[in-house]
Design a protein around this motif. Structure first.
Motif, PDB file in Angstrom:
ATOM      1  N   SER A   1       0.854  -1.107   0.083  1.00 40.25           N
ATOM      2  CA  SER A   1      -0.040  -0.066   0.008  1.00 40.25           C
ATOM      3  C   SER A   1       0.945   1.183   0.184  1.00 40.25           C
ATOM      4  CB  SER A   1      -0.898  -0.176   1.270  1.00 40.25           C
ATOM      5  OG  SER A   1      -1.666   1.146   1.233  1.00 40.25           O
TER       6      SER A   1
ATOM      7  N   GLN B   1       2.852   2.323  -2.354  1.00 40.52           N
ATOM      8  CA  GLN B   1       3.993   1.995  -3.319  1.00 40.52           C
ATOM      9  C   GLN B   1       3.490   2.185  -4.611  1.00 40.52           C
ATOM     10  OE1 GLN B   1       5.578  -1.704  -2.272  1.00 40.52           O
ATOM     11  NE2 GLN B   1       7.468  -0.581  -1.328  1.00 40.52           N
TER      12      GLN B   1
ATOM     13  N   ARG C   1      -4.443  -2.313   6.445  1.00 39.25           N
ATOM     14  CA  ARG C   1      -3.779  -1.574   5.543  1.00 39.25           C
ATOM     15  C   ARG C   1      -2.736  -0.713   5.694  1.00 39.25           C
ATOM     16  NH1 ARG C   1      -7.166   2.026   1.139  1.00 39.25           N
ATOM     17  NH2 ARG C   1      -7.930  -0.190   0.849  1.00 39.25           N
TER      18      ARG C   1
ATOM     19  N   ASP D   1       0.330  -2.503   5.979  1.00 36.69           N
ATOM     20  CA  ASP D   1       0.887  -2.924   4.595  1.00 36.69           C
ATOM     21  C   ASP D   1       1.892  -1.739   4.272  1.00 36.69           C
ATOM     22  OD1 ASP D   1       0.780  -4.699   2.431  1.00 36.69           O
ATOM     23  OD2 ASP D   1      -0.230  -3.175   1.231  1.00 36.69           O
ATOM     24  N   ARG D   2       1.207  -0.384   4.612  1.00 40.82           N
ATOM     25  CA  ARG D   2       2.022   0.476   4.123  1.00 40.82           C
ATOM     26  C   ARG D   2       3.391   0.502   4.921  1.00 40.82           C
ATOM     27  NH1 ARG D   2       3.809   4.363   1.754  1.00 40.82           N
ATOM     28  NH2 ARG D   2       3.304   6.544   1.998  1.00 40.82           N
TER      29      ARG D   2
ATOM     30  N   LEU E   1       5.102  -1.905   5.865  1.00 43.72           N
ATOM     31  CA  LEU E   1       5.938  -3.039   5.120  1.00 43.72           C
ATOM     32  C   LEU E   1       6.569  -2.497   3.995  1.00 43.72           C
ATOM     33  CD1 LEU E   1       3.682  -5.993   5.777  1.00 43.72           C
ATOM     34  CD2 LEU E   1       5.884  -5.805   6.462  1.00 43.72           C
ATOM     35  N   GLY E   2       6.006  -1.693   3.277  1.00 46.04           N
ATOM     36  CA  GLY E   2       6.435  -1.152   2.029  1.00 46.04           C
ATOM     37  C   GLY E   2       7.493   0.082   2.329  1.00 46.04           C
TER      38      GLY E   2
ATOM     39  N   GLN F   1      10.702  -1.730   3.308  1.00 47.51           N
ATOM     40  CA  GLN F   1      11.343  -2.310   2.191  1.00 47.51           C
ATOM     41  C   GLN F   1      12.096  -1.568   1.639  1.00 47.51           C
ATOM     42  OE1 GLN F   1       8.398  -4.492   0.299  1.00 47.51           O
ATOM     43  NE2 GLN F   1       8.552  -6.132   1.852  1.00 47.51           N
ATOM     44  N   SER F   2      11.702   0.078   1.519  1.00 53.43           N
ATOM     45  CA  SER F   2      12.352   0.926   0.892  1.00 53.43           C
ATOM     46  C   SER F   2      13.170   1.901   1.586  1.00 53.43           C
ATOM     47  CB  SER F   2      11.263   1.566  -0.094  1.00 53.43           C
ATOM     48  OG  SER F   2      10.325   2.222   0.929  1.00 53.43           O
TER      49      SER F   2
ATOM     50  N   PRO G   1      17.314  -8.229   3.516  1.00 51.52           N
ATOM     51  CA  PRO G   1      16.137  -7.218   3.894  1.00 51.52           C
ATOM     52  C   PRO G   1      15.807  -7.754   5.203  1.00 51.52           C
ATOM     53  CG  PRO G   1      15.319  -8.873   2.366  1.00 51.52           C
ATOM     54  CD  PRO G   1      16.864  -9.107   2.162  1.00 51.52           C
TER      55      PRO G   1
ATOM     56  N   GLU H   1      10.639  -9.964   8.563  1.00 50.02           N
ATOM     57  CA  GLU H   1       9.385  -9.378   9.056  1.00 50.02           C
ATOM     58  C   GLU H   1       8.429 -10.483   9.618  1.00 50.02           C
ATOM     59  OE1 GLU H   1       8.449  -8.642   4.996  1.00 50.02           O
ATOM     60  OE2 GLU H   1       9.167  -6.626   4.824  1.00 50.02           O
TER      61      GLU H   1
ATOM     62  N   GLU I   1      -3.059 -13.581   4.843  1.00 49.68           N
ATOM     63  CA  GLU I   1      -3.255 -13.563   3.467  1.00 49.68           C
ATOM     64  C   GLU I   1      -3.159 -12.311   2.606  1.00 49.68           C
ATOM     65  OE1 GLU I   1      -7.150 -14.739   1.418  1.00 49.68           O
ATOM     66  OE2 GLU I   1      -6.258 -13.890  -0.452  1.00 49.68           O
ATOM     67  N   ILE I   2      -3.528 -11.203   3.378  1.00 49.73           N
ATOM     68  CA  ILE I   2      -3.402  -9.713   2.658  1.00 49.73           C
ATOM     69  C   ILE I   2      -1.798  -9.216   3.053  1.00 49.73           C
ATOM     70  CG2 ILE I   2      -4.065  -7.230   3.202  1.00 49.73           C
ATOM     71  CD1 ILE I   2      -7.079  -8.386   3.837  1.00 49.73           C
ATOM     72  N   LEU I   3      -1.371  -9.490   4.027  1.00 46.46           N
ATOM     73  CA  LEU I   3      -0.127  -8.976   4.459  1.00 46.46           C
ATOM     74  C   LEU I   3       0.980  -9.933   3.849  1.00 46.46           C
ATOM     75  CD1 LEU I   3      -0.460  -7.320   7.941  1.00 46.46           C
ATOM     76  CD2 LEU I   3      -0.356  -6.296   5.754  1.00 46.46           C
ATOM     77  N   ALA I   4       0.668 -11.276   3.529  1.00 49.23           N
ATOM     78  CA  ALA I   4       1.763 -12.076   3.203  1.00 49.23           C
ATOM     79  C   ALA I   4       3.213 -12.136   3.899  1.00 49.23           C
ATOM     80  CB  ALA I   4       1.915 -12.006   1.703  1.00 49.23           C
ATOM     81  N   ILE I   5       3.124 -12.108   5.204  1.00 49.50           N
ATOM     82  CA  ILE I   5       4.627 -12.155   6.116  1.00 49.50           C
ATOM     83  C   ILE I   5       4.200 -13.315   7.013  1.00 49.50           C
ATOM     84  CG2 ILE I   5       5.436  -9.926   5.510  1.00 49.50           C
ATOM     85  CD1 ILE I   5       4.582  -9.246   8.482  1.00 49.50           C
TER      86      ILE I   5
END
Lengths: 242, 269
Positions: A147, A149, B150, B153-154, B156-157, B160-161, B172, B175, B200-204
């Motif tokens: 979300s 990105q 959500r 999820d943000r 997590l992005g 990763q960045s 990396p 998580e 399922e949504i977060l996949a970690i």
């Protein structure tokens, strides 16, 4: 020697071509002036190539230099000249300008918005657009697109994982998602109507191809939580199962 | 070298500080020398949860600004051996944290400690980014509801960045998903997302599921990390999570609806 100091690259520039048909310098100057006043912003410092290959008479170095002077005074940037290969003037090395090869390029006639008044028979201005195909590699994403990105590919885009809600993937070509698509996917963003979107699990917020989009409400009525492809048929989005 | 663990979530109020206190305490109970750092400058809470609010003299920002040494600022926990707390400053804001200052403090702590637990503030701004920048491991705390998922999820992005590991291109951040305030009854009634939905949504990978429990609120008010309450389901669930964090296998508990016994049903309890 360092590779960081400079880079040599090929580049394509749109230029204006001045084809001289008969060597009447006063007429050429008048005609050019008229053309330039019609679209001054187009001609201001426009790179110009003088083409003497179609000239009915031979041109002396003095005449050529006068022509160059006229063009420069009118605000055109003369960058070179062309001549018929087997009739290159003897003064070719004294012109101070590069003699350019004749390209087999596509020619487009520029149409002025106002109807051109009495056409000058001596001057024809053409733009030469040289096109080159550039290979656009596919972008490969192996991790979930989270979300917030945004991923952009100037070719195709392959996502080996999911695209989360609130994430956005864009490609000038096709988009393949080997996971759930819960965010937004926009294919053919530069106008490619043949681009498609493929995904293993359709739960998108929005899908779009070449600017034609569909929201999740509409998608839910067609295919939801299942493998699907999105394509454009007659400017209408179609969602098909895979 | 110490392992730097960030407890983060994006969304506020999901249980980051409670989890930081519980996991930090759990690691120390297992004999690993641990320090918990409160990164929530301006909204200091960790000291309350840990019950050491009256012992705060110097704080994290004082150490960054070299107004105090680490030894002066670190508070030794009275209940658990090998556990220390580095409190946040209440009178400053997040701008007091600098990347260089934080790095220097973490490097200093790395010499003495095995685990550094960073309690992240909510949000995705400077404070949260400082807390996660140097992390080796991230525990993403999530409530089983859509907005929390959500926001996780943000974050997590961002892990990763915008983390040091991402910027340097090294391996990396590890998580882990920690689902908190889980209520199996409400899940079965469809009012709450299930663990499977969140996974399922977060996949970690899942680190643990902490059931919603009155013991958590009670523990917070008493200033005792809930993991010390061995009778409470929440405390036991945190112990399981710590064991899994240390690489042990533990079956998932407290995620199914418990059938009411005969007497309970009879008495309508």
């Amino acid at each position: 020697m360092s590779d960081n100091d400079f880079r040599l690259k090929g580049s394509v520039v749109t230029t204006v071509l001045l084809e001289v048909k008969s060597l009447n310098l006063e007429q050429i100057e008048l005609g050019l002036k008229e053309k330039i006043t019609q679209v001054p912003q187009f001609f201001n410092q426009a790179p110009l190539i003088i083409d003497i290959s179609q000239c009915s008479t031979s041109i002396s170095l003095v005449q050529f230099k006068d022509l160059v002077k006229i063009c420069r005074e009118l605000g055109l940037a003369v960058i070179g000249w062309r001549a018929v290969e087997d009739a290159i003037p003897v003064w070719r090395f004294d012109s101070d300008l590069p003699l350019l090869p004749n390209a087999n390029s596509r020619q487009i006639n520029i149409k002025s918005e106002t109807p051109a008044p009495a056409k000058d028979p001596h001057v024809v201005i053409k733009t030469v657009v040289e096109e080159r195909e550039v290979f656009q590699p596919t972008k490969m994403i192996t991790k979930p697109v989270r979300s917030g990105q945004q991923i952009y590919s100037s070719g195709d885009l392959v996502v080996l994982s999911q695209v989360s809600a609130g994430a956005e993937v864009l490609a000038e070509g096709n988009i393949h998602i080997y996971g759930a698509l819960r965010g937004r996917a926009l294919a053919g963003v530069k106008g490619d109507t043949s681009a498609r979107i493929f995904c293993k699990n359709m739960e998108a917020e929005l899908v779009a191809i070449a600017g034609n989009f569909m929201l999740s409400d509409a998608l839910q009525k067609i295919i939801w939580k299942d493998a699907a492809q999105v394509l454009l048929v007659d400017e209408t989005l179609e969602i098909a199962s895979l | 070298m110490a392992k730097i663990i960030v407890v983060t979530s994006g969304k506020g109020g999901v249980g980051k500080t409670t989890s930081s206190a519980a996991i930090g305490t759990g690691l120390a109970m297992k004999g690993h020398k641990t320090v918990i750092i409160d990164f929530d400058v301006g909204l200091r809470n960790l000291d309350l949860i840990m019950g050491c609010e009256r012992r705060v003299v110097y704080d994290f920002v004082n150490v960054i600004n070299k107004e105090a040494t680490l030894t002066q600022a670190l508070i030794k926990d009275k209940r658990t051996k090998d556990l220390f707390i580095l409190p946040a400053s209440q009178t400053r804001d997040k701008d007091a944290l600098t990347k260089e200052g934080v790095e220097e403090v973490l490097n200093e702590l790395s010499k003495d400690f095995e685990y550094i637990v960073c309690d992240s503030p909510a949000g995705i701004e400077k404070g949260a980014q400082m807390a996660l920048y140097f992390a080796d491991v991230a525990i993403v705390t999530t409530n089983p509801e859509v907005s929390s998922v959500r926001d996780s999820d943000r974050i997590l992005g961002i892990l990763q960045s915008k983390s040091r590991r991402a910027e340097q291109g090294s391996s990396p951040i590890e998580e882990h998903l920690l689902v908190t305030r889980y209520n199996p009854e409400r899940v079965s009634e469809g009012e709450m997302l299930s663990v499977a939905d969140v996974e399922e949504i977060l996949a970690i990978p899942l680190l643990g599921v902490i059931p919603e429990s009155d013991a958590v609120l009670k523990a917070s008010n008493q200033g005792t990390p809930v993991i010390l309450d061995t009778q409470a389901e929440a405390g036991q669930a945190y112990s399981d999570a710590v064991d899994r964090l240390l690489g042990e296998q533990r079956p998932l508990r407290f995620t199914d609806v418990q059938k009411k016994g005969f007497f309970k049903r009879l008495l309508g309890g």
